[in-house]
Design a protein around this motif. Sequence first.
Motif, PDB file in Angstrom:
ATOM      1  N   VAL A 104       0.845  -1.198   0.000  1.00 37.52           N
ATOM      2  CA  VAL A 104       0.000   0.000   0.000  1.00 37.52           C
ATOM      3  C   VAL A 104       0.877   1.245   0.000  1.00 37.52           C
ATOM      4  CG1 VAL A 104      -1.634   1.351   1.376  1.00 37.52           C
ATOM      5  CG2 VAL A 104      -1.991  -1.103   1.071  1.00 37.52           C
ATOM      6  N   ALA A 105       1.945   1.223   0.803  1.00 37.51           N
ATOM      7  CA  ALA A 105       2.873   2.349   0.829  1.00 37.51           C
ATOM      8  C   ALA A 105       3.542   2.537  -0.533  1.00 37.51           C
ATOM      9  CB  ALA A 105       3.924   2.132   1.913  1.00 37.51           C
ATOM     10  N   ALA A 106       3.917   1.428  -1.173  1.00 37.29           N
ATOM     11  CA  ALA A 106       4.536   1.517  -2.498  1.00 37.29           C
ATOM     12  C   ALA A 106       3.556   2.077  -3.525  1.00 37.29           C
ATOM     13  CB  ALA A 106       5.031   0.136  -2.922  1.00 37.29           C
ATOM     14  N   LEU A 107       2.283   1.686  -3.420  1.00 41.80           N
ATOM     15  CA  LEU A 107       1.266   2.240  -4.330  1.00 41.80           C
ATOM     16  C   LEU A 107       1.123   3.743  -4.143  1.00 41.80           C
ATOM     17  CD1 LEU A 107      -1.674  -0.354  -4.280  1.00 41.80           C
ATOM     18  CD2 LEU A 107      -0.458   0.483  -6.303  1.00 41.80           C
ATOM     19  N   GLY A 108       1.043   4.180  -2.885  1.00 42.27           N
ATOM     20  CA  GLY A 108       0.911   5.610  -2.626  1.00 42.27           C
ATOM     21  C   GLY A 108       2.095   6.401  -3.132  1.00 42.27           C
ATOM     22  N   SER A 109       3.287   5.849  -2.978  1.00 38.09           N
ATOM     23  CA  SER A 109       4.492   6.539  -3.468  1.00 38.09           C
ATOM     24  C   SER A 109       4.491   6.633  -4.981  1.00 38.09           C
ATOM     25  CB  SER A 109       5.749   5.796  -2.992  1.00 38.09           C
ATOM     26  OG  SER A 109       5.831   5.800  -1.591  1.00 38.09           O
ATOM     27  N   ARG A 110       4.089   5.548  -5.637  1.00 38.73           N
ATOM     28  CA  ARG A 110       4.101   5.535  -7.099  1.00 38.73           C
ATOM     29  C   ARG A 110       3.031   6.456  -7.680  1.00 38.73           C
ATOM     30  NH1 ARG A 110       5.909   1.631 -10.991  1.00 38.73           N
ATOM     31  NH2 ARG A 110       4.835   1.958 -12.997  1.00 38.73           N
ATOM     32  N   LEU A 111       1.857   6.456  -7.060  1.00 35.93           N
ATOM     33  CA  LEU A 111       0.734   7.222  -7.600  1.00 35.93           C
ATOM     34  C   LEU A 111       0.761   8.688  -7.187  1.00 35.93           C
ATOM     35  CD1 LEU A 111      -2.032   4.561  -6.953  1.00 35.93           C
ATOM     36  CD2 LEU A 111      -1.217   5.308  -9.201  1.00 35.93           C
ATOM     37  N   ALA A 112       1.448   9.014  -6.108  1.00 39.15           N
ATOM     38  CA  ALA A 112       1.464  10.400  -5.627  1.00 39.15           C
ATOM     39  C   ALA A 112       2.890  10.809  -5.258  1.00 39.15           C
ATOM     40  CB  ALA A 112       0.516  10.565  -4.438  1.00 39.15           C
ATOM     41  N   ARG A 113       3.245  10.625  -4.000  1.00 43.25           N
ATOM     42  CA  ARG A 113       4.584  10.980  -3.518  1.00 43.25           C
ATOM     43  C   ARG A 113       4.890  10.153  -2.275  1.00 43.25           C
ATOM     44  NH1 ARG A 113       4.148  17.084  -3.015  1.00 43.25           N
ATOM     45  NH2 ARG A 113       2.749  16.793  -4.786  1.00 43.25           N
ATOM     46  N   PRO A 114       6.172  10.100  -1.861  1.00 43.85           N
ATOM     47  CA  PRO A 114       6.540   9.209  -0.748  1.00 43.85           C
ATOM     48  C   PRO A 114       5.742   9.422   0.529  1.00 43.85           C
ATOM     49  CG  PRO A 114       8.506   9.933  -1.890  1.00 43.85           C
ATOM     50  CD  PRO A 114       7.360  10.686  -2.502  1.00 43.85           C
ATOM     51  N   ARG A 115       5.457  10.664   0.886  1.00 41.87           N
ATOM     52  CA  ARG A 115       4.741  10.869   2.151  1.00 41.87           C
ATOM     53  C   ARG A 115       3.320  10.322   2.082  1.00 41.87           C
ATOM     54  NH1 ARG A 115       4.631  17.444   1.742  1.00 41.87           N
ATOM     55  NH2 ARG A 115       2.711  17.719   0.515  1.00 41.87           N
ATOM     56  N   VAL A 116       2.700  10.373   0.909  1.00 39.91           N
ATOM     57  CA  VAL A 116       1.374   9.771   0.744  1.00 39.91           C
ATOM     58  C   VAL A 116       1.464   8.261   0.950  1.00 39.91           C
ATOM     59  CG1 VAL A 116      -0.508   9.333  -0.882  1.00 39.91           C
ATOM     60  CG2 VAL A 116       0.529  11.603  -0.752  1.00 39.91           C
ATOM     61  N   GLY A 117       2.499   7.647   0.382  1.00 38.32           N
ATOM     62  CA  GLY A 117       2.690   6.213   0.577  1.00 38.32           C
ATOM     63  C   GLY A 117       2.923   5.857   2.036  1.00 38.32           C
ATOM     64  N   LEU A 118       3.746   6.657   2.714  1.00 36.33           N
ATOM     65  CA  LEU A 118       4.029   6.408   4.122  1.00 36.33           C
ATOM     66  C   LEU A 118       2.764   6.496   4.961  1.00 36.33           C
ATOM     67  CD1 LEU A 118       6.076   5.962   6.419  1.00 36.33           C
ATOM     68  CD2 LEU A 118       6.378   8.455   6.494  1.00 36.33           C
ATOM     69  N   TRP A 119       1.981   7.551   4.759  1.00 36.81           N
ATOM     70  CA  TRP A 119       0.746   7.727   5.537  1.00 36.81           C
ATOM     71  C   TRP A 119      -0.248   6.604   5.250  1.00 36.81           C
ATOM     72  CZ3 TRP A 119       0.072  13.577   3.949  1.00 36.81           C
ATOM     73  CH2 TRP A 119       1.094  14.317   4.563  1.00 36.81           C
ATOM     74  N   ALA A 120      -0.389   6.255   3.951  1.00 26.05           N
ATOM     75  CA  ALA A 120      -1.359   5.215   3.580  1.00 26.05           C
ATOM     76  C   ALA A 120      -0.955   3.871   4.168  1.00 26.05           C
ATOM     77  CB  ALA A 120      -1.459   5.121   2.056  1.00 26.05           C
ATOM     78  N   GLY A 121       0.334   3.537   4.083  1.00 31.38           N
ATOM     79  CA  GLY A 121       0.793   2.267   4.643  1.00 31.38           C
ATOM     80  C   GLY A 121       0.580   2.177   6.143  1.00 31.38           C
ATOM     81  N   LEU A 122       0.835   3.286   6.849  1.00 32.74           N
ATOM     82  CA  LEU A 122       0.631   3.294   8.295  1.00 32.74           C
ATOM     83  C   LEU A 122      -0.848   3.212   8.651  1.00 32.74           C
ATOM     84  CD1 LEU A 122       3.281   5.962   9.349  1.00 32.74           C
ATOM     85  CD2 LEU A 122       3.337   3.512   9.858  1.00 32.74           C
ATOM     86  N   LEU A 123      -1.687   3.920   7.898  1.00 34.82           N
ATOM     87  CA  LEU A 123      -3.132   3.843   8.149  1.00 34.82           C
ATOM     88  C   LEU A 123      -3.648   2.420   7.953  1.00 34.82           C
ATOM     89  CD1 LEU A 123      -4.433   7.142   6.502  1.00 34.82           C
ATOM     90  CD2 LEU A 123      -4.709   6.493   8.900  1.00 34.82           C
ATOM     91  N   TYR A 124      -3.128   1.756   6.941  1.00 31.19           N
ATOM     92  CA  TYR A 124      -3.525   0.364   6.720  1.00 31.19           C
ATOM     93  C   TYR A 124      -3.097  -0.502   7.906  1.00 31.19           C
ATOM     94  CZ  TYR A 124      -4.169  -4.148   4.448  1.00 31.19           C
ATOM     95  OH  TYR A 124      -4.584  -5.430   4.143  1.00 31.19           O
ATOM     96  N   ALA A 125      -1.884  -0.282   8.395  1.00 28.99           N
ATOM     97  CA  ALA A 125      -1.338  -1.121   9.467  1.00 28.99           C
ATOM     98  C   ALA A 125      -2.111  -0.983  10.773  1.00 28.99           C
ATOM     99  CB  ALA A 125       0.136  -0.791   9.690  1.00 28.99           C
ATOM    100  N   VAL A 126      -2.641   0.211  11.067  1.00 27.17           N
ATOM    101  CA  VAL A 126      -3.310   0.417  12.358  1.00 27.17           C
ATOM    102  C   VAL A 126      -4.814   0.198  12.275  1.00 27.17           C
ATOM    103  CG1 VAL A 126      -1.529   2.066  13.066  1.00 27.17           C
ATOM    104  CG2 VAL A 126      -3.642   2.933  12.050  1.00 27.17           C
ATOM    105  N   ASN A 127      -5.316  -0.187  11.098  1.00 28.25           N
ATOM    106  CA  ASN A 127      -6.749  -0.432  10.955  1.00 28.25           C
ATOM    107  C   ASN A 127      -7.161  -1.681  11.750  1.00 28.25           C
ATOM    108  OD1 ASN A 127      -9.102  -1.908   9.499  1.00 28.25           O
ATOM    109  ND2 ASN A 127      -9.253   0.191   8.771  1.00 28.25           N
ATOM    110  N   PRO A 128      -8.178  -1.601  12.624  1.00 31.46           N
ATOM    111  CA  PRO A 128      -8.562  -2.772  13.437  1.00 31.46           C
ATOM    112  C   PRO A 128      -8.998  -3.981  12.626  1.00 31.46           C
ATOM    113  CG  PRO A 128      -9.458  -0.765  14.396  1.00 31.46           C
ATOM    114  CD  PRO A 128      -8.890  -0.382  13.064  1.00 31.46           C
ATOM    115  N   MET A 129      -9.659  -3.757  11.487  1.00 32.33           N
ATOM    116  CA  MET A 129     -10.075  -4.903  10.672  1.00 32.33           C
ATOM    117  C   MET A 129      -8.858  -5.628  10.108  1.00 32.33           C
ATOM    118  SD  MET A 129     -12.594  -4.985   7.342  1.00 32.33           S
ATOM    119  CE  MET A 129     -13.252  -6.532   6.729  1.00 32.33           C
TER     120      MET A 129
END
Length: 501
Positions: A104-129
Amino acid sequence: MINKPMNKEMNKKPAAVAVPVIPMAVMLVIGCWGLDRGGMWRDEAATFQVARRTVPQIWRLLHEVDAVHGLYYLLMRPVLAVHPGEVLLRLPSVLAAAATAGLVAALGSRLARPRVGLWAGLLYAVNPMVGHYAQEGRSYAMVAAGATGATLLLLRAVGGRSWMPYGVVLACTCLLHEFAVLLLLAHAATLALARVPRRVWAGWLCAAGAVTSVLLPLALLSHSQSAQVAWLRPPGQGSVDQLVRQFTGPTDGVLVPCLVLMYVALLHPWSISPGRGPSLPAVALPLLIVPPAILMTVSQWSPLYDARYVLYALAGAPLLVAAGADRVARALPRPPRATVAAAGVLAVALVCAHQLPLLRQDRSMAQRGGDNLAVASALAARELRPGDPVLFLPAIGRRSALAYPKGFRGTRDLALAESARTSGTLYGVETGPAELRRRLAGLDHVWLVAEPYTLRPGWHPDSPTERTKLALVEREFEPRRELTGSGVTLRLYERRPTTAP
C-alpha cells in the motif's frame, strides 16, 4: 553543480526503502501482539486439522468441501509441518498483512509521492479490521497481499512492462479465494478512468482471460459446495454501514475525518495527464468500491457476502485518506517537507492511540466466532477418563477433539464410523441410527459434548443420526452433571433405572 542531481538521487534511495519498511514494521508489531491467544476458533481449527493431512487426503477432501480454501491448505501444510501450533498457524497471515502494508505504501508513493505512501501504509497497518485478520489462521490476509501486489503490477504493465507477472499473481490470488476475481472489474474501471490506449486494453484482456480460465474449474467445483455458505443472508443497509466503519474507522472520531479527507482526494481535477498512467483516485476508488458493491448486489439474490471476503478492497481507503491529507497539506503555507511528513505520521499515531482499546479487545477469543475449542478440550481433560463413551452433538462438535485431541485421548466416540482423515471429510462419517442404538444399548452412562443451541427445545436436527442421539439421551438417560465453557456444554448422562440394560 554536476554532483547536485546525483546527491539528490542518492537521498531518494533511503526514502524509497523507508516508505514501505516503516508500515511493514508497525504491522508486524501489531500482528505479533497477543498472537498466542490460548485457543482456536472453529474456522482456524479447520485449517489446523486439514493442513496436517497428507496431500492425497487434502485433495480428496476438496472434492467434497472447502474447495475454495484448497490452495491455502496446501500452502499451510509445510508451515504446520515445522511445528503444529497456534503461533505458526497465524504467522503467515501476520507476514502477509505486513507485506500488504508495504505494498500500500509503495502504491501511494508511485501514484502520488513518498509521504502519501508512508501515511497510507501506516493507516492500513493500524486499521482494526486489518489487525483482526492478520491474526486469523485463514487465507484472507494472504488474499489482500496478493490483490495489492496485483494492483501494483497493473500499474507497471500499464507503463509498458510485461502483463505476465500481473496475470500470475492475480491468478494465484483468485485460487486462494475465488472472490478476488472481482478485482478484475475494479482494474477495468481503473483503466477506463485513466483512458488508457487500446494496446493496454489488449494486454489486460489477455491477462484477464488467462486468470478467468485458471479460476473456472475451481468456481464450478465450489459452486457445487455452495451449501457451506447457506448461513449467509442478503446484506442490507446495516452491512453497508458496518463495512464503511471497518474500512475507514470504527469510531466517529476516526470515521468523520477519514471520510472528509477521502472527499477532498476525490475533488476534481484528478490530474490525469496523457502518458502518466492512472491517478491515485482512479486506482483507489474502484478498488474500494467495486468488489464490495458487486458482491453485495449479487447477494441480494444469492447470498454470498461477508466482509472478510472483500478485505482486499480495504487498501483503497487509506490511499484516498492519505491523498486527501496531502492535498490539504499542499494548500497550506509551505513548511519543510520533513515537517509535513512527520505531522502526518503523528496524526496516524493519534488514530492508533484512539483505536488502541479496540485493538486490545480484539486479542481476546470472545471476538473470534464466540467459541474457544481449547476450553472444550480442557473441560474434557478434567472430567473424562479413558474408556468413557462420548457423543458429539452435532457432528461438527467433534472439531474440538480434532484440534485439541489431548483432552479426549482414550475416550470412545460412539457415533463415529470413519475418521475425518480417512473419509475425506472435515469431521468424519457417523454411523446410522440402528448401529448407534446398538452401541448405546449396553452403557450405563455417556458424556454429551454439545453446542449450546442443540440443547434448546426448538432445535430439530436434519440428520437421522443426530435425531437418534438426541432422542436416546433424553428418553433412556437422565442428566447428572453439566459443565459449560466457551461455546460448548459438557453433560454427563446416566441411564434411567427403568431402562437398565
